[in-house]
Design a protein around this motif. Structure first.
Motif, PDB file in Angstrom:
ATOM      1  N   PHE A  38       0.858  -1.182   0.000  1.00  0.00           N
ATOM      2  CA  PHE A  38       0.000   0.000   0.000  1.00  0.00           C
ATOM      3  C   PHE A  38       0.898   1.238   0.000  1.00  0.00           C
ATOM      4  O   PHE A  38       1.848   1.332   0.775  1.00  0.00           O
ATOM      5  N   LYS A  39       0.592   2.192  -0.869  1.00  0.00           N
ATOM      6  CA  LYS A  39       1.300   3.465  -0.863  1.00  0.00           C
ATOM      7  C   LYS A  39       0.386   4.503  -0.212  1.00  0.00           C
ATOM      8  O   LYS A  39      -0.801   4.572  -0.540  1.00  0.00           O
ATOM      9  N   LEU A  40       0.942   5.311   0.691  1.00  0.00           N
ATOM     10  CA  LEU A  40       0.095   6.282   1.380  1.00  0.00           C
ATOM     11  C   LEU A  40       0.898   7.488   1.856  1.00  0.00           C
ATOM     12  O   LEU A  40       2.110   7.447   1.985  1.00  0.00           O
ATOM     13  N   LEU A  41       0.162   8.578   2.078  1.00  0.00           N
ATOM     14  CA  LEU A  41       0.775   9.770   2.643  1.00  0.00           C
ATOM     15  C   LEU A  41       0.893   9.610   4.147  1.00  0.00           C
ATOM     16  O   LEU A  41       0.001   9.048   4.795  1.00  0.00           O
ATOM     17  N   GLY A  42       1.976  10.099   4.699  1.00  0.00           N
ATOM     18  CA  GLY A  42       2.154  10.042   6.140  1.00  0.00           C
ATOM     19  C   GLY A  42       2.715  11.346   6.666  1.00  0.00           C
ATOM     20  O   GLY A  42       3.405  12.084   5.944  1.00  0.00           O
ATOM     21  N   TYR A  43       2.403  11.629   7.923  1.00  0.00           N
ATOM     22  CA  TYR A  43       2.877  12.841   8.589  1.00  0.00           C
ATOM     23  C   TYR A  43       3.928  12.441   9.619  1.00  0.00           C
ATOM     24  O   TYR A  43       3.646  11.662  10.537  1.00  0.00           O
ATOM     25  N   VAL A  44       5.152  12.929   9.450  1.00  0.00           N
ATOM     26  CA  VAL A  44       6.241  12.590  10.364  1.00  0.00           C
ATOM     27  C   VAL A  44       5.999  13.316  11.682  1.00  0.00           C
ATOM     28  O   VAL A  44       6.164  14.535  11.769  1.00  0.00           O
ATOM     29  N   LYS A  45       5.590  12.551  12.709  1.00  0.00           N
ATOM     30  CA  LYS A  45       5.154  13.231  13.935  1.00  0.00           C
ATOM     31  C   LYS A  45       6.145  13.144  15.093  1.00  0.00           C
ATOM     32  O   LYS A  45       6.119  13.983  15.990  1.00  0.00           O
ATOM     33  N   GLU A  46       7.037  12.147  15.109  1.00  0.00           N
ATOM     34  CA  GLU A  46       7.946  12.037  16.247  1.00  0.00           C
ATOM     35  C   GLU A  46       9.171  11.187  15.898  1.00  0.00           C
ATOM     36  O   GLU A  46       9.047  10.120  15.306  1.00  0.00           O
ATOM     37  N   HIS A  47      10.339  11.698  16.283  1.00  0.00           N
ATOM     38  CA  HIS A  47      11.571  10.916  16.175  1.00  0.00           C
ATOM     39  C   HIS A  47      11.844  10.293  17.544  1.00  0.00           C
ATOM     40  O   HIS A  47      12.204  10.990  18.492  1.00  0.00           O
ATOM     41  N   VAL A  48      11.655   8.984  17.646  1.00  0.00           N
ATOM     42  CA  VAL A  48      11.945   8.291  18.903  1.00  0.00           C
ATOM     43  C   VAL A  48      13.453   8.224  19.105  1.00  0.00           C
ATOM     44  O   VAL A  48      13.961   8.389  20.215  1.00  0.00           O
ATOM     45  N   SER A  49      14.184   8.010  18.013  1.00  0.00           N
ATOM     46  CA  SER A  49      15.645   7.976  18.032  1.00  0.00           C
ATOM     47  C   SER A  49      16.118   8.178  16.600  1.00  0.00           C
ATOM     48  O   SER A  49      15.313   8.393  15.681  1.00  0.00           O
ATOM     49  N   ASP A  50      17.432   8.090  16.402  1.00  0.00           N
ATOM     50  CA  ASP A  50      17.962   8.170  15.037  1.00  0.00           C
ATOM     51  C   ASP A  50      17.531   6.983  14.193  1.00  0.00           C
ATOM     52  O   ASP A  50      17.596   7.028  12.964  1.00  0.00           O
ATOM     53  N   ASP A  51      17.105   5.918  14.859  1.00  0.00           N
ATOM     54  CA  ASP A  51      16.772   4.673  14.155  1.00  0.00           C
ATOM     55  C   ASP A  51      15.275   4.392  14.076  1.00  0.00           C
ATOM     56  O   ASP A  51      14.872   3.422  13.444  1.00  0.00           O
TER      57      ASP A  51
END
Length: 361
Positions: free
Chosen positions: A123-136
């Motif tokens: 599935f291809k979809l739009l996403g909103y980058v909401k939080e960086h838990v870590s660099d990984d």
């Protein structure tokens, strides 16, 4: 259908990490046993002689009539379920694979909102980058209040904090799905997101993703994941300085020029958006050259309204059918009647979900 208390428990259990269930009086969930007598005012408002009010037609029906209707319903259960199964299996191309039609009836089509039931790999979809838990590890919000994540596979890739700007809205593809753990793993990898794009579709203005392969004196070499195609992003077409222009990062790009003979694409950089809304009076060039396989989330295209579903719109552009859920419409309580008057009109919309296999857009 009546909602059973045990169903509520299941729903609550699945949403417990995100929601708190509001406490409700025990009386709101009757469990049988002794019932309280209605007050005088409630008794006087109920029809006598075992009749129930018919609010639609102003009449009433007896218990015997209700019983006979129930009996007929049970007798027709098998044939009704067969009709429903047939309707679901149709899910034809009038609006995409997430639309259920009811052939031979006057019922309007129904659009299925994005849910666990419909999600699958690729599935291809739009996403909103909401939080960086870590660099990984990065958390991404997708439609219908679902949360997914992106993992950095190995140390050779740039930290996600550098390659995925916080607050950016960009395209992803589902690479892993665990229904038991309720986990959705996404990837912004250009070769995966661009899967289905052919080299003969590339032209000026064509929008796609690209992975930065190397930084050169005058720009960046880019992997767009299209067989046989080489791509280059010149510095002069990078209008802003951005920290996510690092080797290994995945970018939103646009074809500035393309030479079919050498299969060389010159690209320009599209800074990440922070909005899901389509840009007014703007459509993605050459949207007509797309197929279900080559469509990408984030494209802004002109749709024609073909029909009004029970919970949204069925639309079309070129030979591609799609749907717009009512949650993504500017709508009030009379929205269906208002949109019916606009049937045949052209509107601009941004693609948020694409699945080529089920032809869901």
């Amino acid at each position: 259908k009546k909602i059973q208390p045990q169903s509520l428990c299941k729903v609550h259990a699945s949403l417990s990490p995100y929601l708190k269930l509001i406490s409700m009086p025990a009386a709101a969930f009757p469990r049988g046993g002794k019932t309280e007598r209605p007050s005088a005012s409630e008794s006087s408002s109920k029809p006598a002689n075992g009749e129930s009010s018919d609010f639609l037609f102003g009449g009433s029906s007896s218990k015997a009539e209700d019983g006979s209707r129930l009996k007929r319903k049970r007798q027709n259960a098998s044939s009704s379920s067969a009709v429903v199964d047939a309707a679901i299996s149709v899910q034809d191309h009038w609006g995409g694979g997430n639309v259920t039609h009811h052939p031979g009836t006057t019922k309007p089509p129904v659009i299925s909102a994005l849910s666990w039931k419909h999600l699958s790999k690729n599935f291809k979809l739009l996403g909103y980058v909401k939080e960086h838990v870590s660099d990984d590890l990065t958390l991404v919000s997708i439609q219908n209040m679902l949360t997914a994540y992106v993992r950095r596979k190995d140390a050779s890739q740039p930290p996600l904090t550098a390659s995925l700007p916080l607050g950016a809205v960009t395209s992803f593809v589902i690479v892993a799905l665990s229904r038991e753990d309720k986990r959705i793993e996404l990837s912004p990898s250009a070769p995966l997101v661009n899967r289905g794009i052919r080299h003969d579709q590339l032209c000026q203005g064509f929008e796609l993703k690209g992975t930065v392969k190397s930084e050169e004196d005058h720009g960046y070499t880019v992997n767009v994941g299209v067989a046989g195609v080489s791509a280059f992003l010149p510095n002069k077409f990078v209008k802003v300085t951005n920290d996510n222009l690092v080797v290994g990062s995945d970018l939103d790009l646009k074809v500035h020029s393309y030479d079919p003979a050498s299969k060389l694409a010159t690209l320009s950089y599209v800074p990440p958006s922070s909005s899901l809304s389509p840009v007014p009076n703007h459509t993605s060039p050459h949207a007509s050259s797309h197929t279900y396989k080559s469509l990408l989330p984030g494209l802004t295209v002109p749709f024609t309204i073909t029909s009004v579903a029970r919970n949204g719109l069925l639309v079309k552009f070129q030979s591609i059918h799609a749907s717009v859920h009512v949650a993504d419409l500017p709508a009030d309580e009379n929205w269906r009647e208002e949109w019916k008057k606009r049937k045949g009109e052209s509107i601009v919309g941004k693609i948020t979900v694409v699945d080529a296999k089920s032809q869901t857009v």
